[in-house]
Design a protein around this motif. Structure first.
Motif, PDB file in Angstrom:
ATOM      1  N   LYS A  53      -6.705  -7.867 -18.796  1.00  0.00           N
ATOM      2  CA  LYS A  53      -6.126  -8.365 -17.541  1.00  0.00           C
ATOM      3  C   LYS A  53      -5.448  -9.720 -17.678  1.00  0.00           C
ATOM      4  O   LYS A  53      -4.394  -9.944 -17.108  1.00  0.00           O
ATOM      5  CB  LYS A  53      -7.175  -8.375 -16.417  1.00  0.00           C
ATOM      6  N   ASP A  54      -6.033 -10.624 -18.473  1.00  0.00           N
ATOM      7  CA  ASP A  54      -5.424 -11.946 -18.623  1.00  0.00           C
ATOM      8  C   ASP A  54      -4.034 -11.823 -19.247  1.00  0.00           C
ATOM      9  O   ASP A  54      -3.069 -12.423 -18.766  1.00  0.00           O
ATOM     10  CB  ASP A  54      -6.298 -12.849 -19.500  1.00  0.00           C
TER      11      ASP A  54
ATOM     12  N   TYR B 158      -9.796  -4.356 -17.668  1.00  0.00           N
ATOM     13  CA  TYR B 158     -10.404  -5.680 -17.471  1.00  0.00           C
ATOM     14  C   TYR B 158     -10.246  -6.545 -18.717  1.00  0.00           C
ATOM     15  O   TYR B 158      -9.943  -7.730 -18.634  1.00  0.00           O
ATOM     16  CB  TYR B 158     -11.894  -5.554 -17.111  1.00  0.00           C
TER      17      TYR B 158
ATOM     18  N   PHE C 118      -1.619 -10.288 -16.785  1.00  0.00           N
ATOM     19  CA  PHE C 118      -1.274 -11.222 -15.712  1.00  0.00           C
ATOM     20  C   PHE C 118      -0.295 -12.282 -16.214  1.00  0.00           C
ATOM     21  O   PHE C 118       0.700 -12.581 -15.570  1.00  0.00           O
ATOM     22  CB  PHE C 118      -2.559 -11.871 -15.192  1.00  0.00           C
ATOM     23  N   ARG C 119      -0.580 -12.812 -17.402  1.00  0.00           N
ATOM     24  CA  ARG C 119       0.293 -13.870 -17.941  1.00  0.00           C
ATOM     25  C   ARG C 119       1.682 -13.335 -18.260  1.00  0.00           C
ATOM     26  O   ARG C 119       2.683 -14.016 -18.063  1.00  0.00           O
ATOM     27  CB  ARG C 119      -0.352 -14.472 -19.190  1.00  0.00           C
TER      28      ARG C 119
END
Lengths: 173, 442
Positions: free
Chosen positions: A26-27, A23, A30-31
């Protein structure tokens, strides 16, 4: 709990810590996926796959302080595999017309230039300029001398420059 | 130097970061991936365990066997559980017949010395000691929060602060839910006395560690029960299995465990990795096996001498006792290594039946596949010798069974330079020799 503590526990086999670590990353994951794969659905699938792979492999991670970067590198590996397969098996017209992240000119220009780099160069540029990983840490993590990392980065930037210059010339002509 | 390029990259990054992240779907993707991984794990009935460092393998072969069945009879377990103060230690002893017998014979000493610091209580539940060793039982209860503590260090000192015993292994028990739904964890730790320790008054010094804090305890305790003497049986009998000479030198029976001293003939053509089924058997057919939780053997394979630790039958009235074994893990000495080249990413030499293959070889670590039937779970190597003769330990090793017939073995290199090719001495391999040995003890 700090990210480092999370990573230590996750390596030791703590499932909760592993999820929290995912978590927390995650950013960035994802990016990274988005930068490579250009669309949200594929990027989400990539995050799922990377979670799967990371869980199977986390016991082999030696340096918990680089857990985040380690995850990002798994993501880059995965994305490269996906792109390879796309190239091999399909000529995806849709992919060509996908707009990806931004219409911004510089963004597109950089993306095009990055696509010309070798995989290792692109990975290096991603780590340094997208995820702000220090050269020292990249060196440490990959067991490569710092000077070598610097040289490789220098070469990568040089080839970006020549691509930009070439494009500039084409435009001027 | 590359200011323009770096500026462009900065803008590129800004654009990527402008993009909104679909938080909920992203978390769902993580959960899905995690669920899949767990699913695969349970489907393969993967028995996965990890050691921080494999180097312990040389000094002591740790048999980390998961105890899935209760080996002590349920009636016996419930009998012990019904004794006041004993319910917490039942699950800590039922993996070891010898220790259970110690408790049943009232050789267990109940202590219940507690100390509470910042809402966390450490209780020394009790202890067993013989001339050579001590096993202590304790619990950790957090009465205020949900933090879980783990044992960071444990020392047993005499009244003057000298260390009198060193811990050899710790076996966790299950969690108990005590008053107010707080979790109480139990565990037992085995310790070996330093030579010449005669005192009976000790101080247990413990550090517990949670995520954000650690707590130190000092708990004095006295062992009132007399330490029972070790019974020694000199044997010095040499037997041969498939041409390999094995000498049973001496057997020592003490309340906590049985030590079997074994010598291996340096002239043997095979390296004997493990005695799979070494056991004591009495005339009625009752057996006492190798300790499954804790240290199974100590000594070095390379020194041709090893001590196996069996469950103790010290308190049992036995008629006729023999040492029996049938199956040894062994491999020809000339074959007992891998030679690999990490630059070329190949295995250059391996045992003749070619069970190893390369899954991945990267700069920092490798992953090998080993064809091995179920029941093989020995970490095969812990160090390597480079082309210039430098010996280097792997920083970590992993062992997991991915399919029925295949084991995945990983090892990580330290940050140290070495010259290829490198040689990995093997300390386990799925090949066995068999025979029928029975040595009468009494």
């Amino acid at each position: 709990m700090t990210d480092l503590e999370l990573a230590v526990k996750a390596i030791a086999g703590d499932d909760d810590a592993f999820l929290l670590l995912m978590y927390a990353t995650k950013d960035a994951l994802f990016r990274t996926a988005l930068a490579y794969l250009k669309n949200e659905e594929d990027a989400l699938e990539a995050v799922q796959e990377v979670t799967f792979r990371a869980y199977e492999k986390i016991h082999s991670l030696r340096k918990p302080e680089y857990a985040k970067t380690w995850l990002i590198r798994i993501m880059m590996n995965y994305c490269r595999d996906v792109l390879h397969k796309q190239k091999q098996f399909t000529f995806n017209k849709e992919a060509l017309s996908q707009h990806g992240i931004s219409e911004n000119y510089t963004y597109l220009e950089v993306e095009e230039a990055l696509a010309q780099l070798t995989e290792a160069q692109r990975e290096l540029v991603h780590l340094k300029y997208l995820h702000d990983v220090k050269i020292k840490d990249i060196a440490d993590m990959t067991a490569t001398p710092e000077s070598t990392v610097k040289t490789r980065l220098y070469k990568a930037l040089k080839s970006l420059r020549s691509y930009f210059d070439e494009k500039g010339e084409v435009r001027r002509v | 130097m590359f200011r323009d390029e770096e500026e462009k990259l900065e803008k590129w990054k800004d654009e990527i970061e402008k993009k909104e992240v679909p938080d909920i779907r992203l978390e769902q993707a993580i959960k899905d991936g995690f669920g899949r991984a767990k699913n695969v794990q349970s489907k393969n009935k993967r028995r996965y365990y990890k050691r921080s460092v494999w180097s312990v393998v040389v000094a002591a072969i740790l048999l980390l066997t998961f105890v899935t069945s209760i080996r002590v009879s349920p009636a016996f377990a419930s009998m012990i559980a019904s004794l006041p103060g004993m319910e917490k230690i039942v699950d800590l002893i039922q993996d070891d017949k010898g220790i259970s017998s110690v408790v049943a014979n009232e050789y267990y000493q109940e202590l219940n010395n507690s100390s509470e610091i910042d809402g966390v209580t450490f209780t020394l539940l009790g202890a067993i000691a013989d001339e050579q060793e001590m096993t202590i039982f304790y619990s950790i209860a957090n009465t205020e929060g949900e933090e879980r503590f783990r044992l960071a260090s444990l020392d047993v000192l005499d009244g003057e602060g000298n260390r009198v015993a060193r811990d050899t292994s710790t076996i966790p028990g299950s969690d108990f839910t005590s008053k107010g739904n707080n979790i109480e964890q139990t565990a037992r730790t085995n310790l070996k006395f330093e030579k010449g320790v005669t005192v009976n008054e000790f101080v247990l010094k413990v550090t517990l560690q949670a995520d954000k804090r650690s707590i130190d305890y000092e708990i004095p305790f006295t062992l009132a029960k007399e330490k029972m003497p070790t019974i020694r049986y000199p044997i010095n009998e040499t037997v041969s299995i498939e041409g390999q000479n094995i000498t049973i030198k001496q057997i020592e029976i003490s309340p906590i465990k049985v030590n079997v001293h074994i010598g291996l003939d340096p002239a043997n053509t095979k390296k004997i990795f493990r005695f799979e089924d070494l056991r004591l058997v009495d005339d009625k057919g009752e057996t006492w096996a190798i300790i499954t939780n804790g240290i199974a053997s100590s000594g070095s394979l390379d020194d041709d001498e090893v001590i196996y630790h069996l469950e103790s039958n010290y308190f049992e009235q036995v008629d006729g006792l023999s040492l029996v074994f049938n199956k040894l893990m062994a491999l020809d000495k000339v074959e007992a290594h891998l030679l690999i080249d990490t630059d070329k990413r190949v295995i250059l030499e391996q045992p003749a039946d070619q069970r190893y293959s390369v899954l991945q070889m990267k700069k920092g670590y490798f992953e090998f596949l080993l064809k091995a039937e179920k029941g093989y779970h020995t970490g095969p190597f812990n160090s390597f010798i480079d082309a210039e003769g430098k010996e280097i330990n792997f920083t970590s090793g992993g062992f997991s069974r991915s399919e029925d017939e295949t084991v995945e073995i990983t090892a990580s290199f330290p940050y140290e330079s070495f010259v290829n090719p490198i040689k990995l001495p093997l300390y386990g391999y799925p090949q066995w020799i068999e025979g029928d040995v029975k040595i009468k003890i009494k």
